[in-house]
Design a protein around this motif. Structure first.
Motif, PDB file in Angstrom:
ATOM      1  N   ASN A  37       0.655  -1.310  -0.075  1.00  5.38           N
ATOM      2  CA  ASN A  37       0.053   0.033  -0.041  1.00  5.38           C
ATOM      3  C   ASN A  37       0.820   1.255   0.096  1.00  5.38           C
ATOM      4  OD1 ASN A  37      -2.297  -1.459  -0.301  1.00  5.38           O
ATOM      5  ND2 ASN A  37      -2.614  -1.403   2.116  1.00  5.38           N
ATOM      6  N   ASN A  38       2.003   1.248   0.649  1.00  5.33           N
ATOM      7  CA  ASN A  38       2.949   2.365   0.731  1.00  5.33           C
ATOM      8  C   ASN A  38       3.763   2.712  -0.441  1.00  5.33           C
ATOM      9  OD1 ASN A  38       1.978   2.996   3.273  1.00  5.33           O
ATOM     10  ND2 ASN A  38       3.627   1.817   4.305  1.00  5.33           N
ATOM     11  N   ILE A  39       4.108   1.485  -1.146  1.00  2.28           N
ATOM     12  CA  ILE A  39       4.849   1.553  -2.588  1.00  2.28           C
ATOM     13  C   ILE A  39       3.961   1.901  -3.777  1.00  2.28           C
ATOM     14  CG2 ILE A  39       6.672   0.190  -3.894  1.00  2.28           C
ATOM     15  CD1 ILE A  39       7.956  -0.772  -1.261  1.00  2.28           C
ATOM     16  N   CYS A  40       3.141   0.956  -3.836  1.00  6.32           N
ATOM     17  CA  CYS A  40       2.419   0.610  -5.073  1.00  6.32           C
ATOM     18  C   CYS A  40       1.218   1.737  -5.131  1.00  6.32           C
ATOM     19  CB  CYS A  40       1.921  -0.596  -5.346  1.00  6.32           C
ATOM     20  SG  CYS A  40       3.408  -1.812  -5.638  1.00  6.32           S
ATOM     21  N   ILE A  41       1.354   3.016  -4.761  1.00  6.19           N
ATOM     22  CA  ILE A  41       0.363   3.851  -4.418  1.00  6.19           C
ATOM     23  C   ILE A  41      -0.594   3.939  -5.786  1.00  6.19           C
ATOM     24  CG2 ILE A  41       1.562   4.975  -2.705  1.00  6.19           C
ATOM     25  CD1 ILE A  41       2.267   7.079  -4.531  1.00  6.19           C
ATOM     26  N   LYS A  42      -0.129   3.601  -7.102  1.00  9.25           N
ATOM     27  CA  LYS A  42      -0.796   3.903  -8.245  1.00  9.25           C
ATOM     28  C   LYS A  42      -1.697   2.873  -8.512  1.00  9.25           C
ATOM     29  CE  LYS A  42       3.117   4.620 -10.055  1.00  9.25           C
ATOM     30  NZ  LYS A  42       4.530   4.864 -11.093  1.00  9.25           N
ATOM     31  N   LEU A  43      -1.577   1.824  -7.658  1.00  7.67           N
ATOM     32  CA  LEU A  43      -2.184   0.472  -7.778  1.00  7.67           C
ATOM     33  C   LEU A  43      -3.588   0.472  -6.892  1.00  7.67           C
ATOM     34  CD1 LEU A  43       0.222  -2.076  -8.823  1.00  7.67           C
ATOM     35  CD2 LEU A  43      -0.918  -0.856 -10.522  1.00  7.67           C
ATOM     36  N   GLN A  44      -4.386  -0.724  -7.169  1.00  5.82           N
ATOM     37  CA  GLN A  44      -5.770  -0.631  -6.119  1.00  5.82           C
ATOM     38  C   GLN A  44      -4.950  -0.918  -4.757  1.00  5.82           C
ATOM     39  OE1 GLN A  44      -8.728  -3.451  -7.473  1.00  5.82           O
ATOM     40  NE2 GLN A  44      -9.736  -3.156  -5.791  1.00  5.82           N
ATOM     41  N   PRO A  45      -5.267  -0.405  -3.726  1.00  2.34           N
ATOM     42  CA  PRO A  45      -4.946  -0.826  -2.353  1.00  2.34           C
ATOM     43  C   PRO A  45      -5.467  -2.145  -1.777  1.00  2.34           C
ATOM     44  CG  PRO A  45      -6.492   1.125  -2.107  1.00  2.34           C
ATOM     45  CD  PRO A  45      -6.301   0.790  -3.688  1.00  2.34           C
ATOM     46  N   VAL A  46      -4.869  -2.777  -0.953  1.00  2.00           N
ATOM     47  CA  VAL A  46      -5.385  -3.765  -0.281  1.00  2.00           C
ATOM     48  C   VAL A  46      -6.123  -3.430   1.018  1.00  2.00           C
ATOM     49  CG1 VAL A  46      -4.502  -5.945   1.059  1.00  2.00           C
ATOM     50  CG2 VAL A  46      -3.570  -5.555  -1.259  1.00  2.00           C
ATOM     51  N   GLU A  47      -7.410  -3.692   1.115  1.00  2.00           N
ATOM     52  CA  GLU A  47      -8.181  -3.166   2.243  1.00  2.00           C
ATOM     53  C   GLU A  47      -8.011  -4.444   3.357  1.00  2.00           C
ATOM     54  OE1 GLU A  47      -9.320  -0.290   2.774  1.00  2.00           O
ATOM     55  OE2 GLU A  47      -9.175   0.328   0.427  1.00  2.00           O
ATOM     56  N   ARG A  48      -8.030  -5.766   3.010  1.00  2.00           N
ATOM     57  CA  ARG A  48      -8.010  -6.835   3.851  1.00  2.00           C
ATOM     58  C   ARG A  48      -7.105  -7.856   3.463  1.00  2.00           C
ATOM     59  NH1 ARG A  48     -12.169 -10.432   3.236  1.00  2.00           N
ATOM     60  NH2 ARG A  48     -12.114 -10.938   5.385  1.00  2.00           N
ATOM     61  N   MET A  49      -6.655  -8.657   4.522  1.00  2.00           N
ATOM     62  CA  MET A  49      -5.628  -9.798   4.108  1.00  2.00           C
ATOM     63  C   MET A  49      -6.576 -11.034   4.209  1.00  2.00           C
ATOM     64  SD  MET A  49      -2.821 -10.745   3.020  1.00  2.00           S
ATOM     65  CE  MET A  49      -2.000  -9.135   3.205  1.00  2.00           C
ATOM     66  N   THR A  50      -7.135 -11.538   3.118  1.00  2.00           N
ATOM     67  CA  THR A  50      -7.942 -12.610   3.045  1.00  2.00           C
ATOM     68  C   THR A  50      -7.187 -14.005   3.357  1.00  2.00           C
ATOM     69  OG1 THR A  50      -7.887 -12.988   0.618  1.00  2.00           O
ATOM     70  CG2 THR A  50      -9.583 -11.544   1.365  1.00  2.00           C
ATOM     71  N   ASN A  51      -7.882 -15.143   3.691  1.00  2.00           N
ATOM     72  CA  ASN A  51      -7.220 -16.596   3.506  1.00  2.00           C
ATOM     73  C   ASN A  51      -6.501 -16.834   2.294  1.00  2.00           C
ATOM     74  OD1 ASN A  51      -8.021 -16.718   6.594  1.00  2.00           O
ATOM     75  ND2 ASN A  51      -9.835 -17.609   5.726  1.00  2.00           N
ATOM     76  N   LYS A  52      -7.026 -16.503   1.292  1.00  2.00           N
ATOM     77  CA  LYS A  52      -6.499 -16.798  -0.029  1.00  2.00           C
ATOM     78  C   LYS A  52      -5.135 -16.169  -0.030  1.00  2.00           C
ATOM     79  CE  LYS A  52      -7.447 -16.602  -5.069  1.00  2.00           C
ATOM     80  NZ  LYS A  52      -8.404 -16.452  -6.080  1.00  2.00           N
ATOM     81  N   ARG A  53      -5.393 -14.911   0.102  1.00  2.00           N
ATOM     82  CA  ARG A  53      -3.811 -14.045  -0.025  1.00  2.00           C
ATOM     83  C   ARG A  53      -2.827 -14.632   1.104  1.00  2.00           C
ATOM     84  NH1 ARG A  53      -7.148  -8.315  -0.277  1.00  2.00           N
ATOM     85  NH2 ARG A  53      -7.205  -8.039  -2.557  1.00  2.00           N
ATOM     86  N   LYS A  54      -3.250 -14.858   2.092  1.00  2.00           N
ATOM     87  CA  LYS A  54      -2.091 -15.482   3.128  1.00  2.00           C
ATOM     88  C   LYS A  54      -1.811 -16.926   2.579  1.00  2.00           C
ATOM     89  CE  LYS A  54      -4.398 -13.632   7.286  1.00  2.00           C
ATOM     90  NZ  LYS A  54      -5.508 -13.812   8.493  1.00  2.00           N
TER      91      LYS A  54
END
Length: 311
Positions: free
Chosen positions: A196-213
């Motif tokens: 979220n701090n580096i890729c500010i031009k892309l869609q931010p991550v709001e929550r960490m889902t189990n799939k992402r984990k």
């Protein structure tokens, strides 16, 4: 603290251990040398700086289950009692008794927070007398096993005598709620914040889902470390190709980046430069004739397609 330490060769030669970076392995050995007689280390950050290791090395040992971390910052070597055995006249009790009171011993001698996997609480000189550690007036709660004889670990002090009857009656669920330990959570949050701090031009991550984990766990299991995630996010942010994509076109997302093949491709620089889709005025060879081919740009191709469809 003893002047000698031992290591269980089965653990040190396991794939889980040898697949970690050499800096991580070196940190583990030094932490074991620094640990007290129960495997606790009160200054893991100091040991880390002493050997020149990174935060990633320490976090990886915690994530892989070679260390257990407490909220106080103290860590304990999970398989300490599989590595070392000390005679009673050489043993010095740990100073971290509060942390030790949260631990159980598994059948193989490894430390755990999970009472369901345990055969007994941590056994050492400072908790041999259960009535002193858990007086009846105390509100401390712990799980119990019906047969105290099964928990007996004979030694020079108790000579094989049965332990005092259990006096606490709280359920296992109560203990699990009090001492929940989820070491990967901090890693997930750290990776999410990096993106979220580096890729500010892309869609931010709001929550960490189990799939992402699960995707992150796969990367960590295959040797990726926190700094790899940071490098990948920076390369995506600075990529000439990704920055050339216009609004409405596909753009990379967090879920795309954390897939192993995509992460490897980004780190290898495959998306650093923009691809030449236009082709300029370059001649296109045709194996059926010697006519010069025309190089169409993507905009020209779209205009041509619209004209054909409108007829």
């Amino acid at each position: 603290m003893a002047a000698k330490r031992m290591f269980n060769i089965k653990l040190i030669k396991s794939d889980a251990f040898t697949s970690m970076p050499l800096s991580t392995q070196a940190l583990y050995f030094h932490l074991n040398l620094e640990a007290d007689d129960d495997g606790f280390i009160g200054n893991p950050k100091g040991v880390q700086r002493f050997v020149g290791a990174s935060d990633d090395d320490l976090n990886l040992l915690i994530y892989k289950g070679f260390l257990i971390k407490f909220d106080s910052g103290v860590v304990v070597v999970k398989h300490w009692r599989m590595h070392n055995t000390l005679k009673g006249d050489r043993y010095v009790e740990t100073a971290y008794q509060e942390e030790g009171s949260m631990l159980y011993l598994k059948k193989n001698g490894a430390y755990t927070f999970d009472a369901e996997q345990a055969v007994t609480r941590l056994e050492n000189k400072w908790n041999q007398n259960v009535s002193k550690m858990f007086p009846q007036s105390s509100t401390v709660q712990c799980s119990v096993v019906e047969s105290s004889k099964e928990l007996l670990l004979p030694n020079k002090e108790n000579k094989g005598e049965a332990l005092p009857p259990p006096i606490a009656t709280a359920t296992i669920e109560t203990v699990k709620q009090q001492h929940t330990y989820i070491p990967p959570s901090g890693i997930y949050v750290e990776i999410q914040n990096l993106y979220n701090n580096i890729c500010i031009k892309l869609q931010p991550v709001e929550r960490m889902t189990n799939k992402r984990k699960r995707f992150i766990n796969t990367l960590l299991d295959n040797g990726f470390i926190i700094s790899d995630f940071e490098k990948a996010f920076r390369r995506v942010d600075e990529s000439e190709y990704f920055n050339s994509l216009k609004d409405g076109q596909w753009k990379p997302t967090f879920d795309w980046i954390i897939q192993e093949d995509n992460m490897s491709a980004v780190l290898e620089g495959k998306y650093d430069k923009s691809f030449d889709f236009k082709g300029g005025n370059a001649e296109k060879k045709n194996k059926f004739n010697n006519f010069k081919g025309r190089g169409y740009s993507s905009d020209e191709m779209q205009n041509l397609e619209r004209k054909l469809l409108s007829q």
